[in-house]
Design an enzyme around this catalytic site. Structure first.
Site, PDB file in Angstrom:
ATOM      1  N   CYS A   1       0.835  -1.204   0.000  1.00 13.08           N
ATOM      2  CA  CYS A   1       0.000   0.000   0.000  1.00 13.08           C
ATOM      3  C   CYS A   1       0.878   1.266   0.000  1.00 13.08           C
ATOM      4  CB  CYS A   1      -0.973  -0.046   1.174  1.00 13.08           C
ATOM      5  SG  CYS A   1      -2.332   1.117   1.025  1.00 13.08           S
TER       6      CYS A   1
ATOM      7  N   HIS B   1      -3.707  -5.462   0.173  1.00 13.21           N
ATOM      8  CA  HIS B   1      -3.192  -5.892   1.477  1.00 13.21           C
ATOM      9  C   HIS B   1      -3.174  -7.415   1.596  1.00 13.21           C
ATOM     10  CE1 HIS B   1      -3.123  -1.916   3.429  1.00 13.21           C
ATOM     11  NE2 HIS B   1      -4.035  -1.639   2.510  1.00 13.21           N
TER      12      HIS B   1
ATOM     13  N   GLU C   1      -2.022  -9.144   3.895  1.00 15.41           N
ATOM     14  CA  GLU C   1      -2.273  -9.547   5.292  1.00 15.41           C
ATOM     15  C   GLU C   1      -3.758  -9.564   5.643  1.00 15.41           C
ATOM     16  OE1 GLU C   1      -1.315  -6.592   4.311  1.00 15.41           O
ATOM     17  OE2 GLU C   1      -2.099  -5.025   5.637  1.00 15.41           O
TER      18      GLU C   1
END
Lengths: 259, 213
Positions: free
Chosen positions: B85, B189, B191
């Site tokens: 990001c 993202h 994660e």
């Protein structure tokens, strides 16, 4: 193309999963961590925990729940209920929440939205609104009113005006929860959802009333919602998250199908 | 997997909550250290460069911590770096956000979405399909139809087309995965992208930083 999201909402009281009908008669229906993991494995797109713990001395239990879930569930995690300050929001973020939902406290003190937005970013602040249908009037031109304190206290505030104000103050997303539809399993309030979704430029999550897969399809198309929130229909095992997504996919709604 | 000789750091420059990145690393078997200390970063063997927020504030914090210099050095030394990001965005040369000069590991601009369809909301938030346009070790196990979680209003636009590894579509196609030498970056993202995101992280941990020319 962006997918429509299926979000499961877990009401948590004293660290246990609870489910209410029209915001009353809550009962214990299991372990939130276990349910969270199950839904994650079934392809859930996002998870919301709503802390309905009554006493403030038990609030830390929620941080433990969030922390346990964040260790094994790798999708966005949103937490609401009783958030009154940037500190509350920050504590939950550190425990593993991605997004913070504000509700009653923001109605009483709207600056809470802007304070949280500047501390953790607009995109992480969700304005959750409990809304009931009322007679259209000069004070409430949209015919919908904001209710706070878990559906008990009408505020006199017009729902559309509050949504616009919330967006202005920096909310990154709206949860539109219809009190009239909540727990009925008869479907979302399509008109309310569409009205608010057309009025703002932030994503709208429809909430309250989902009972059948078709209800999700309706609110994500006719209702123009970006996401549909489900609770009872998955908590009691009537449908799995996977079945809901499969139905949506087969009926022309773009949803994430590989996980 | 055993990463015991791996000194992975997650760069902390006050740009958001990094524990979700750390937790996802732990899930795929890597104990990554969150640090903003240039000394520690200097001795790392693998770097994750995450972050959310605005480009101007991010750069001020990076410079105040002296992270830009150590990052450039690590990049030149061939250490595998994963930008996520904002970490990807400020690894390019310039951002339209705050009209900000950025670190410049890779030549390119960060641009704001210019969406014409008013029903499409900005930021672009949610799950979207990523199409791999050029093979890369970090994207090794990504298949057509795989989706990742995005939250952003700006996107990377590398000058050199050959740095574009993945695209997604929001009204029009945009670049969402950038690579050059030992740097790889994702606008999405990993994660927060479920099992598929974890798979990408695991692939990053196996990557030695080289790509087939």
């Amino acid at each position: 193309m962006l997918s429509k999201r299926v979000i499961a909402c877990l009401d948590v009281r004293d660290g246990r999963l609870a489910k209410s009908v029209k915001f009353v008669n809550t009962k214990d229906i299991g372990d939130p961590v276990e349910k969270a993991r199950l839904y994650y494995e079934q392809g859930l797109d996002e998870l919301v925990f709503y802390d309905i713990t009554a006493s403030s001395d038990k609030r830390n239990i929620m941080l433990d729940v969030v922390e346990s879930v964040a260790k094994e569930v790798f999708i966005p995690l949103s937490v609401g209920g009783g958030i009154r300050s940037v500190q509350d929001a920050t504590n939950l973020r550190l425990a593993g929440a991605e997004k913070i939902n504000v509700n009653s406290a923001a109605v009483l003190r709207p600056e809470l939205i802007s304070e949280c937005a500047s501390a953790i970013g607009n995109q992480n602040v969700v304005l959750s609104m409990d809304i009931q249908k009322v007679e259209q009037s000069e004070e409430r031109p949209s015919g919908y009113e904001i209710v706070i304190n878990g559906g008990r206290t009408p505020t006199g505030l017009d729902a559309l005006q509050w949504a616009l104000e919330g967006e202005q103050l920096g909310a990154g997303e709206l949860v539109v929860n219809s009190i009239d539809a909540d727990g009925t399993l008869d479907g979302y309030e399509i008109n309310l959802t569409r009205m608010l979704s057309e009025a703002v430029r932030i994503p709208v999550i429809a909430s309250g009333g989902a009972g059948k897969p078709q209800h999700l399809q309706e609110v994500l198309t006719e209702g123009k919602a970006d996401a549909a929130l489900v609770a009872s229909m998955v908590h009691y095992g009537t449908y799995t998250v996977e079945e809901l997504k499969k139905y949506l996919h087969e009926n022309g709604v773009k949803v994430r199908m590989s996980w | 997997m055993n990463f015991s000789n791996d000194r992975t750091v997650i760069i902390d420059y006050d740009a958001g909550n990094l524990r979700s990145v750390q937790r996802a690393c732990a899930e795929v078997g890597c104990d990554a250290l969150i640090t903003g200390d240039p000394e520690v970063i200097q001795h790392s063997t693998r770097i994750i460069f995450p972050g959310v927020g605005a480009a101007g504030a991010a750069m001020r914090s990076i410079q105040a911590h002296g992270i830009d210099e150590v990052l450039l050095d690590r990049y030149e030394q061939g250490v595998p770096i994963l930008g996520i990001c904002m970490g990807l965005q400020i690894s390019l040369t310039h951002s339209e956000e705050d009209d900000q000069e950025t670190i410049g590991l890779i030549e390119g601009q960060v641009k704001r979405f210019q969406i014409k369809d008013l029903s499409l909301k900005v930021p672009h938030m949610g799950w979207n399909e990523v199409t791999v346009v050029r093979p890369h070790p970090v994207l090794a196990h990504i298949h057509p139809g795989d989706e990742f979680y995005f939250v952003h209003a700006y996107y990377p636009h590398p000058k050199d087309e050959s740095c574009v590894y993945g695209i997604a579509t929001y009204e029009t196609p945009f670049c969402c995965a950038v690579g050059r030498k030992n740097f790889f970056g994702t606008q999405f993202h990993p994660e927060k992208s479920g099992r598929i995101g974890l798979q990408l992280l695991a692939s990053f941990f196996k990557w030695d930083g080289s790509i087939a020319e």
